[in-house]
Scaffold this motif. Structure first.
Motif, PDB file in Angstrom:
ATOM      1  N   ASN A 130       0.835  -1.200   0.000  1.00  0.00           N
ATOM      2  CA  ASN A 130       0.000   0.000   0.000  1.00  0.00           C
ATOM      3  C   ASN A 130       0.874   1.257   0.000  1.00  0.00           C
ATOM      4  OD1 ASN A 130      -1.404   2.320   1.494  1.00  0.00           O
ATOM      5  ND2 ASN A 130      -3.119   0.957   1.171  1.00  0.00           N
ATOM      6  N   MET A 131       1.895   1.272   0.861  1.00  0.00           N
ATOM      7  CA  MET A 131       2.781   2.430   0.945  1.00  0.00           C
ATOM      8  C   MET A 131       3.563   2.620  -0.358  1.00  0.00           C
ATOM      9  SD  MET A 131       2.068   3.540   3.932  1.00  0.00           S
ATOM     10  CE  MET A 131       3.348   4.707   4.334  1.00  0.00           C
ATOM     11  N   GLU A 132       3.954   1.499  -0.970  1.00  0.00           N
ATOM     12  CA  GLU A 132       4.671   1.580  -2.252  1.00  0.00           C
ATOM     13  C   GLU A 132       3.772   2.159  -3.348  1.00  0.00           C
ATOM     14  OE1 GLU A 132       6.040  -2.322  -3.102  1.00  0.00           O
ATOM     15  OE2 GLU A 132       7.548  -2.355  -1.499  1.00  0.00           O
ATOM     16  N   GLU A 133       2.494   1.728  -3.354  1.00  0.00           N
ATOM     17  CA  GLU A 133       1.547   2.242  -4.352  1.00  0.00           C
ATOM     18  C   GLU A 133       1.315   3.738  -4.165  1.00  0.00           C
ATOM     19  OE1 GLU A 133       0.161   0.764  -6.968  1.00  0.00           O
ATOM     20  OE2 GLU A 133       1.365  -1.012  -6.540  1.00  0.00           O
ATOM     21  N   GLN A 134       1.201   4.167  -2.915  1.00  0.00           N
ATOM     22  CA  GLN A 134       1.028   5.597  -2.655  1.00  0.00           C
ATOM     23  C   GLN A 134       2.246   6.382  -3.125  1.00  0.00           C
ATOM     24  OE1 GLN A 134      -0.603   7.096   1.069  1.00  0.00           O
ATOM     25  NE2 GLN A 134      -1.185   5.022   1.667  1.00  0.00           N
ATOM     26  N   LEU A 135       3.434   5.855  -2.835  1.00  0.00           N
ATOM     27  CA  LEU A 135       4.667   6.527  -3.240  1.00  0.00           C
ATOM     28  C   LEU A 135       4.755   6.629  -4.760  1.00  0.00           C
ATOM     29  CD1 LEU A 135       7.380   7.750  -2.361  1.00  0.00           C
ATOM     30  CD2 LEU A 135       8.357   5.441  -2.477  1.00  0.00           C
ATOM     31  N   LYS A 136       4.375   5.552  -5.437  1.00  0.00           N
ATOM     32  CA  LYS A 136       4.427   5.518  -6.894  1.00  0.00           C
ATOM     33  C   LYS A 136       3.494   6.575  -7.482  1.00  0.00           C
ATOM     34  CE  LYS A 136       4.197   1.438  -8.635  1.00  0.00           C
ATOM     35  NZ  LYS A 136       3.607   0.161  -9.113  1.00  0.00           N
ATOM     36  N   ARG A 137       2.268   6.677  -6.935  1.00  0.00           N
ATOM     37  CA  ARG A 137       1.300   7.645  -7.449  1.00  0.00           C
ATOM     38  C   ARG A 137       1.716   9.074  -7.130  1.00  0.00           C
ATOM     39  NH1 ARG A 137      -0.890   2.959  -7.049  1.00  0.00           N
ATOM     40  NH2 ARG A 137      -2.759   2.331  -8.208  1.00  0.00           N
ATOM     41  N   ASN A 138       2.297   9.280  -5.976  1.00  0.00           N
ATOM     42  CA  ASN A 138       2.781  10.621  -5.632  1.00  0.00           C
ATOM     43  C   ASN A 138       3.903  11.058  -6.571  1.00  0.00           C
ATOM     44  OD1 ASN A 138       1.274  11.710  -3.394  1.00  0.00           O
ATOM     45  ND2 ASN A 138       2.122  10.097  -2.121  1.00  0.00           N
ATOM     46  N   GLU A 139       4.742  10.122  -6.967  1.00  0.00           N
ATOM     47  CA  GLU A 139       5.809  10.433  -7.923  1.00  0.00           C
ATOM     48  C   GLU A 139       5.223  10.798  -9.280  1.00  0.00           C
ATOM     49  OE1 GLU A 139       9.079  10.771  -7.524  1.00  0.00           O
ATOM     50  OE2 GLU A 139       8.732  10.528  -5.366  1.00  0.00           O
ATOM     51  N   GLU A 140       4.174  10.084  -9.688  1.00  0.00           N
ATOM     52  CA  GLU A 140       3.526  10.387 -10.969  1.00  0.00           C
ATOM     53  C   GLU A 140       2.873  11.762 -10.933  1.00  0.00           C
ATOM     54  OE1 GLU A 140       0.931   7.287 -12.314  1.00  0.00           O
ATOM     55  OE2 GLU A 140       2.331   5.711 -11.758  1.00  0.00           O
ATOM     56  N   ILE A 141       2.244  12.103  -9.794  1.00  0.00           N
ATOM     57  CA  ILE A 141       1.629  13.429  -9.641  1.00  0.00           C
ATOM     58  C   ILE A 141       2.683  14.526  -9.723  1.00  0.00           C
ATOM     59  CG2 ILE A 141       0.489  14.958  -7.976  1.00  0.00           C
ATOM     60  CD1 ILE A 141      -1.219  12.593  -7.116  1.00  0.00           C
ATOM     61  N   LYS A 142       3.842  14.299  -9.112  1.00  0.00           N
ATOM     62  CA  LYS A 142       4.928  15.285  -9.180  1.00  0.00           C
ATOM     63  C   LYS A 142       5.366  15.514 -10.623  1.00  0.00           C
ATOM     64  CE  LYS A 142       6.942  14.504  -4.587  1.00  0.00           C
ATOM     65  NZ  LYS A 142       8.131  13.978  -3.856  1.00  0.00           N
ATOM     66  N   LYS A 143       5.459  14.432 -11.406  1.00  0.00           N
ATOM     67  CA  LYS A 143       5.851  14.550 -12.811  1.00  0.00           C
ATOM     68  C   LYS A 143       4.824  15.365 -13.600  1.00  0.00           C
ATOM     69  CE  LYS A 143       8.430  10.193 -13.031  1.00  0.00           C
ATOM     70  NZ  LYS A 143       8.460   8.832 -13.631  1.00  0.00           N
ATOM     71  N   ILE A 144       3.519  15.102 -13.323  1.00  0.00           N
ATOM     72  CA  ILE A 144       2.463  15.827 -14.024  1.00  0.00           C
ATOM     73  C   ILE A 144       2.515  17.314 -13.680  1.00  0.00           C
ATOM     74  CG2 ILE A 144      -0.042  16.125 -14.198  1.00  0.00           C
ATOM     75  CD1 ILE A 144      -0.301  13.089 -13.842  1.00  0.00           C
ATOM     76  N   LYS A 145       2.692  17.622 -12.397  1.00  0.00           N
ATOM     77  CA  LYS A 145       2.761  19.029 -11.975  1.00  0.00           C
ATOM     78  C   LYS A 145       3.951  19.733 -12.629  1.00  0.00           C
ATOM     79  CE  LYS A 145       0.473  18.687  -7.472  1.00  0.00           C
ATOM     80  NZ  LYS A 145       0.651  18.790  -6.004  1.00  0.00           N
TER      81      LYS A 145
END
Length: 561
Positions: free
Chosen positions: A385-400
């Protein structure tokens, strides 16, 4: 600069066999009359209606009996669009390219190619970003006589498939702030954030579950086999015996100290009461039995002498001090033993949970292994779960980071505010309450005769902002139907018409207004004027006969759908 403008429109009532053909010029077009009910509004409403937008006609205008055919130039090519009810035909340079009754998909996709422009919005129901209906491309280019002057960008009907905030954000497409890619990336960011929120909820539940299992597991002795478990269980069994013996000793000591404490407290009370009676004027030392006049306590002199002999002190005050010191010392020792008793009982409780003689060793073993397996399973889920959250947060950073490279929304909106503010002042409608409230996606409102000026100032401000930033979005014709009964004065109407005529960034403006001859001498630019004179005679049989062949050909094609 990409642009689109109307060349003509043909409106035909196929049941009454009446029609109207109207030419338009690139630039300024005026539709006027000296009276109402001559069809000015119906004529200009039909332009964007023919292209697939929904408008509000008068109740006497039966739109279901009418064919609409518009000729227009877009990006240097000539197009014809014909509409009958929900059916559409599109020709490009004389070649049929579309025959459909689907506006939101087929017609929208065709216009996306024709205009090199489209708007993508998140669907209110599915939340997915999709190609919006053509009406959203035309939204800031039409002011209806009734609906348009009562609210900004409020002229068209059937816009509810998207949320109001998203509808207004369609303006960003006209300013090149948004495009399909940006909206898709914004939607992707929102989707990822939604998934993170769901994962966070699961994370909290997993932590609670793991904490509960931890409480259970810590009461079990680890073992890999039943034999090992039985061997390990002997340890808590022996420990229980030792704890029980220790608890018995401590409990006896507590009882002993409590008894001694009670004796000293009683004796202290005797000294205090005797001292009070002795101070009373009615006290007689030779009387063997005395009663306190205050509390009724009765005691003997002999009892007092006994207490005094115990402490070997004659002075009552000093005797009280000594007894109190002894009481304090005993109380402190008693509290220490009580704490020890509680601690031992707690340890005994934990040890008893580890060793339960009523349970079979095999059951204890199975429970232990099951809890350990569950702990490993839930801990593994938490880590994933924590890995999935980290992965999505990284993707959001790239989009921003990607979105920051696109046009600066704040800079564009700041310019828009500046221009709208100037327009309102120019129209003599400025009020201090507007300061700080001008926003591109949140229109300001006014009341009474000022409302028309405020609305027009915002439309014009949008066009001026597009021009200032050299927006690559296509420019559509600005169609304006003068308010039915908003302007109370000649001066106000003159100011509004003057501002409309000053718009020089659009390929075409079509204005319908009554009594244009009153303002005509003040107009400095070139314009094409059409005067309507006959009430309720916008369509006529002569025009229908002239275009009969064209009308019948289109109807035959459209009815085939």
């Amino acid at each position: 600069m990409n642009e689109m403008y109307f060349e003509s429109i043909l409106i035909a009532d196929i049941y009454k066999h009446t029609a109207r053909f109207q030419n338009f010029e690139r630039g300024m077009n005026i539709i006027t009359s000296t009276d109402n009910h001559v069809g000015k509004s119906s004529l200009i409403k039909s332009l964007y209606y023919a292209l697939g937008a929904e408008v509000e006609y008068d109740t006497v205008w039966d739109v279901n009996t009418k064919l609409f055919v518009v000729n227009f130039i877009a990006c240097g090519k000539r197009y014809i669009v014909a509409r009958f009810q929900k059916n559409f035909i599109v020709f490009e340079e004389g070649k049929l390219i579309l025959l459909t009754n689907n506006v939101s998909r087929d017609l929208a996709e065709a216009y996306e190619k024709i205009f090199s422009f489209s708007i993508y919005l998140p669907n209110k129901s599915t939340k997915k970003t999709e190609l919006a209906s053509p009406v959203f491309s035309f939204m800031p280019y039409y002011i209806d006589q009734d609906r348009g002057w009562n609210g900004l960008y409020n002229s068209f009907l059937k816009l509810d498939q998207y949320k109001k905030d998203d509808r207004e954000k369609s303006l960003y497409f006209h300013l090149n702030i948004y495009d399909k890619h940006r909206v898709e990336r914004l939607a992707e960011k929102d989707r990822l954030q939604g998934e993170i929120d769901v994962l966070k909820e699961k994370e909290e539940k997993l932590k609670i579950t793991i904490d509960s299992l931890s409480q259970e597991v810590q009461h079990l002795i680890p073992a890999d086999t039943i034999t090992e478990l039985e061997t390990n269980l002997k340890i808590p069994k022996e420990k229980i015996s030792i704890l029980v013996a220790q608890i018995g000793e401590v409990r006896n000591k507590v009882q002993e100290l409590e008894t001694i404490l009670q004796q000293h407290e009683y004796q202290l009370n005797i000294v205090k009461e005797y001292h009070k009676i002795k101070q009373n004027s009615n006290f007689q030392r030779n009387v063997a039995l005395q009663e306190c006049p205050r509390c009724g306590y009765v005691f003997e002199d002999e009892l007092y002498d006994m207490v005094r002999s115990n402490y070997n002190v004659n002075n009552e005050d000093y005797m009280c001090q000594q007894i109190q010191l002894i009481i304090n010392s005993i109380t402190e020792e008693l509290n220490t033993y009580k704490e020890k008793y509680v601690s031992l009982m707690d340890e005994l409780g934990k040890t008893e949970k580890v060793f339960d003689g009523s349970q079979d060793s095999y059951d204890v073993y199975v429970k232990q292994r099951g809890l350990e397996k569950s702990m490993r399973n839930f801990t593994s889920q938490l880590n994933r779960n924590m890995e999935e959250q980290l992965k999505r947060n990284e993707e959001i950073k790239k989009i921003k980071k990607e979105l920051r490279k696109l046009p600066n929304k704040k800079e564009v909106e700041s310019k828009y505010v500046e221009l709208v503010r100037f327009n309102i002042m120019k129209l003599g409608a400025w009020d201090s309450s507007y300061e700080g409230n001008i926003k591109l996606t949140k229109p300001i409102k006014a009341q009474g005769t000022l409302e028309s000026k405020i609305i027009l100032a915002q439309y014009v401000g949008l066009f001026q902002t597009m021009e200032y930033f050299k927006s690559k979005a296509i420019r559509f014709p600005f169609i304006v139907d003068s308010p039915r009964a908003k302007e109370a004065s000649y001066i106000s109407s003159k100011e509004i018409i003057k501002m409309i005529f000053e718009i020089n960034s659009l390929p075409q403006i079509i204005l319908a207004t009554v009594d244009f001859q009153d303002y005509e001498n003040d107009v400095k630019c070139k314009f094409c004027k059409t005067v309507l004179t006959e009430q309720k005679r916008l369509l006529n049989t002569e025009t229908y006969d002239k275009y009969r062949k064209t009308i019948e050909d289109f109807i035959e094609l459209l009815k085939s759908l």
